[in-house]
Design an enzyme around this catalytic site. Structure first.
Site, PDB file in Angstrom:
ATOM      1  N   HIS A   1       0.836  -1.207   0.000  1.00  0.00           N
ATOM      2  CA  HIS A   1       0.000   0.000   0.000  1.00  0.00           C
ATOM      3  C   HIS A   1       0.868   1.254   0.000  1.00  0.00           C
ATOM      4  CE1 HIS A   1      -2.988  -2.677   2.404  1.00  0.00           C
ATOM      5  NE2 HIS A   1      -3.425  -2.606   1.163  1.00  0.00           N
TER       6      HIS A   1
ATOM      7  N   LYS B   1     -18.421  -6.688   8.199  1.00  0.00           N
ATOM      8  CA  LYS B   1     -17.147  -7.396   8.355  1.00  0.00           C
ATOM      9  C   LYS B   1     -16.544  -7.201   9.746  1.00  0.00           C
ATOM     10  CE  LYS B   1     -15.376  -7.617   3.628  1.00  0.00           C
ATOM     11  NZ  LYS B   1     -14.285  -7.142   2.774  1.00  0.00           N
TER      12      LYS B   1
ATOM     13  N   ARG C   1      -1.623  -5.858  -8.019  1.00  0.00           N
ATOM     14  CA  ARG C   1      -0.418  -6.636  -7.733  1.00  0.00           C
ATOM     15  C   ARG C   1      -0.102  -7.622  -8.837  1.00  0.00           C
ATOM     16  NH1 ARG C   1      -2.428  -8.200  -1.863  1.00  0.00           N
ATOM     17  NH2 ARG C   1      -4.224  -8.463  -3.196  1.00  0.00           N
TER      18      ARG C   1
ATOM     19  N   SER D   1      -2.550  -7.781   3.289  1.00  0.00           N
ATOM     20  CA  SER D   1      -2.896  -7.567   4.702  1.00  0.00           C
ATOM     21  C   SER D   1      -3.280  -8.893   5.354  1.00  0.00           C
ATOM     22  CB  SER D   1      -4.070  -6.593   4.818  1.00  0.00           C
ATOM     23  OG  SER D   1      -3.710  -5.339   4.312  1.00  0.00           O
TER      24      SER D   1
HETATM   25  O1  PNS Z   1      -8.780  -3.375   0.213  1.00  0.00           O
HETATM   26  P1  PNS Z   1      -9.980  -3.969  -0.451  1.00  0.00           P
HETATM   27  O2  PNS Z   1     -10.723  -4.883   0.508  1.00  0.00           O
HETATM   28  O3  PNS Z   1      -9.684  -4.608  -1.764  1.00  0.00           O
HETATM   29  O4  PNS Z   1     -10.968  -2.736  -0.757  1.00  0.00           O
HETATM   30  C1  PNS Z   1     -12.191  -2.932  -1.368  1.00  0.00           C
HETATM   31  C2  PNS Z   1     -13.008  -1.627  -1.406  1.00  0.00           C
HETATM   32  C3  PNS Z   1     -13.106  -1.005  -0.040  1.00  0.00           C
HETATM   33  C4  PNS Z   1     -12.361  -0.667  -2.352  1.00  0.00           C
HETATM   34  C5  PNS Z   1     -14.410  -2.034  -1.927  1.00  0.00           C
HETATM   35  O5  PNS Z   1     -14.885  -3.108  -1.181  1.00  0.00           O
HETATM   36  C6  PNS Z   1     -15.433  -0.913  -1.846  1.00  0.00           C
HETATM   37  O6  PNS Z   1     -15.341   0.054  -2.559  1.00  0.00           O
HETATM   38  N1  PNS Z   1     -16.408  -1.054  -0.952  1.00  0.00           N
HETATM   39  C7  PNS Z   1     -17.435  -0.059  -0.703  1.00  0.00           C
HETATM   40  C8  PNS Z   1     -18.821  -0.584  -1.081  1.00  0.00           C
HETATM   41  C9  PNS Z   1     -19.037  -0.452  -2.565  1.00  0.00           C
HETATM   42  O7  PNS Z   1     -19.015   0.621  -3.128  1.00  0.00           O
HETATM   43  N2  PNS Z   1     -19.254  -1.610  -3.205  1.00  0.00           N
HETATM   44  C10 PNS Z   1     -19.473  -1.691  -4.621  1.00  0.00           C
HETATM   45  C11 PNS Z   1     -18.160  -1.649  -5.370  1.00  0.00           C
HETATM   46  S1  PNS Z   1     -18.492  -1.907  -7.053  1.00  0.00           S
END
Ligand code: PNS
Length: 164
Positions: A16, A40, A91, A129
């Site tokens: 990150h 979560k 990645r 993570s």
């Molecule tokens: O670090 P991560 O878990 O890959 O992050 C994922 C994240 C937070 C970017 C994604 O889960 C997100 O944007 N969640 C918010 C809810 C949302 O908008 N969901 C629809 C995405 S298309």
């Protein structure tokens, strides 16, 4: 240009940090947005506010990075912030399908939004993570995988960390 780098960041890794540092070379302001998703809650190691604190400490020297939590839809959060660029790290090919789906859906939900991908340096491509948490939980050495602010926070949770 102000951009949003969203994610779980539970916790912040060197992968990150690499994406954040690369982003600072191209954008004026980076907001690292930590998802606060109640569904979560049981799976978190760090509370969202703790993650924000780690990110603030780890990026203070960069000057143009800030951090806060967000909840609900990313597309809505972008609208509220008045920001049009999402920055995501990529990645490996294994990240691609998930990221492609999210980028398309986010654009559908908010047509003003564009997702920019930054390829993390190959030396961090294997760091996640989830793996950092697993190694730390069993007392393994994660010092080379995370910034000092994360290491400190992990040591506070797992006193045995790195002693093996
Ligand atoms: O670090 P991560 O878990 O890959 O992050 C994922 C994240 C937070 C970017 C994604 O889960 C997100 O944007 N969640 C918010 C809810 C949302 O908008 N969901 C629809 C995405 S298309």
């Amino acid at each position: 240009m102000h951009v949003i780098y969203p994610g779980s960041f539970d916790p912040l890794t060197n992968g990150h940090m690499d994406v954040i540092q690369r982003a600072t070379r191209h954008f004026d302001r980076i907001t690292v947005a930590v998802l606060e998703n109640a569904s979560k809650r049981g799976q978190w190691l760090f509370e969202p506010e703790e993650r924000v604190e780690i990110i603030r400490k780890a990026t203070a020297h960069l000057g143009k990075v800030d951090s806060e939590t967000f909840s609900g839809l990313l597309a809505e959060y972008m609208r509220k912030k008045g920001v049009r660029i999402i920055v995501k790290g990529m990645r490996a090919v294994s990240d691609y399908e998930y990221e492609l789906q999210q980028a398309h859906l986010n654009r559908q939900l908010n047509p003003q939004v564009e997702t920019f991908f930054i390829m993390a340096a190959t030396r961090w491509s294997y760091v996640s993570s989830t793996m950092v948490k697993e190694i730390a939980r069993y007392g393994g050495d994660v010092a080379k995988l995370v910034p000092p602010a994360t290491l400190e926070a992990l040591q506070a949770k797992f006193p045995e960390l790195g002693k093996k």
